[in-house]
Design an enzyme around this catalytic site. Structure first.
Site, PDB file in Angstrom:
ATOM      1  N   THR A 127     -38.062 -11.864 -35.290  1.00 51.66           N
ATOM      2  CA  THR A 127     -39.253 -12.123 -36.100  1.00 51.66           C
ATOM      3  C   THR A 127     -38.825 -12.870 -37.358  1.00 51.66           C
ATOM      4  OG1 THR A 127     -39.078  -9.936 -37.102  1.00 51.66           O
ATOM      5  CG2 THR A 127     -40.520 -10.142 -35.178  1.00 51.66           C
ATOM      6  N   THR A 172     -39.221 -12.960 -40.871  1.00 55.41           N
ATOM      7  CA  THR A 172     -38.595 -12.373 -42.064  1.00 55.41           C
ATOM      8  C   THR A 172     -37.292 -11.682 -41.702  1.00 55.41           C
ATOM      9  OG1 THR A 172     -40.733 -12.104 -43.136  1.00 55.41           O
ATOM     10  CG2 THR A 172     -38.934 -10.758 -43.989  1.00 55.41           C
ATOM     11  N   CYS A 173     -37.295 -10.959 -40.593  1.00 55.32           N
ATOM     12  CA  CYS A 173     -36.100 -10.236 -40.160  1.00 55.32           C
ATOM     13  C   CYS A 173     -34.945 -11.192 -39.881  1.00 55.32           C
ATOM     14  CB  CYS A 173     -36.408  -9.413 -38.907  1.00 55.32           C
ATOM     15  SG  CYS A 173     -37.848  -8.341 -39.055  1.00 55.32           S
ATOM     16  N   SER A 174     -35.238 -12.255 -39.153  1.00 51.93           N
ATOM     17  CA  SER A 174     -34.199 -13.184 -38.708  1.00 51.93           C
ATOM     18  C   SER A 174     -33.727 -14.155 -39.782  1.00 51.93           C
ATOM     19  CB  SER A 174     -34.705 -14.001 -37.518  1.00 51.93           C
ATOM     20  OG  SER A 174     -34.895 -13.170 -36.407  1.00 51.93           O
ATOM     21  N   VAL A 211     -31.561  -9.948 -42.072  1.00 49.71           N
ATOM     22  CA  VAL A 211     -30.231  -9.909 -41.464  1.00 49.71           C
ATOM     23  C   VAL A 211     -29.253 -10.835 -42.185  1.00 49.71           C
ATOM     24  CG1 VAL A 211     -28.891 -10.368 -39.375  1.00 49.71           C
ATOM     25  CG2 VAL A 211     -31.065  -9.154 -39.204  1.00 49.71           C
TER      26      VAL A 211
END
Length: 162
Positions: A48, A50-52, A56
């Protein structure tokens, strides 16, 4: 269930991952965290935006600094299957310290009281975004995001707490 908070002992639970020999492994959270200083980070979903692109990479980029401040393990979990988590981890070839663990059925996320129902968006039960600083199974810092925010669970915020 009330969400896990500062001062709580983390519950035990099983997470799965692929090891360096590409073998599927199950591991208990207590085995990973007992006697150690651990950062447990959860995201709503692998791959996703924001996550990627933010969450992270922030922890990968600050991993050496976090380790220098006594962090033994940086663990990323998501309510995704281990095959997805393995594929996601491979998109960060520069990563040397962040471990990607699957909570495919959200059992551990529910044990933490941090599930997020995104069924209306077609995503089912996911995890809220958070970063916990854990010292020998006890939560020292619980940076839990509200809604879709990304303000308190970054690597920089955890560094401030160390």
């Amino acid at each position: 269930m009330a969400p896990v908070a500062t001062g709580d002992m983390i519950p035990d639970g099983m997470l799965v991952y692929f090891d360096e020999n590409d073998q599927l492994q199950s591991v208990s959270v207590h085995t990973l965290a007992a006697g150690k200083k651990v950062i447990l980070v959860a995201v709503p979903g692998a791959f996703t935006p924001t996550c990627s692109m933010k969450h992270v990479p922030g922890f990968i980029g600050k991993a050496e600094e976090l380790k220098a401040k006594g962090v033994d393990e940086i663990l990323f979990i998501s309510v995704n299957d281990p095959f997805v988590m393995k594929a996601w981890a491979k998109t960060y070839p520069e990563n040397k310290h962040v471990k990607f663990l699957a909570d495919g059925s959200a059992f551990y996320t529910r044990a933490l009281g941090l599930e997020l129902d995104l069924s209306e968006k077609g995503l089912g039960i996911r995890s809220r975004r958070f970063a916990l600083l854990i010292d020998d199974l006890k939560v020292k810092v619980a940076n839990i995001e509200s809604g879709g925010e990304f303000t308190v669970s970054s690597a920089d915020e955890i560094l401030k707490a160390l």
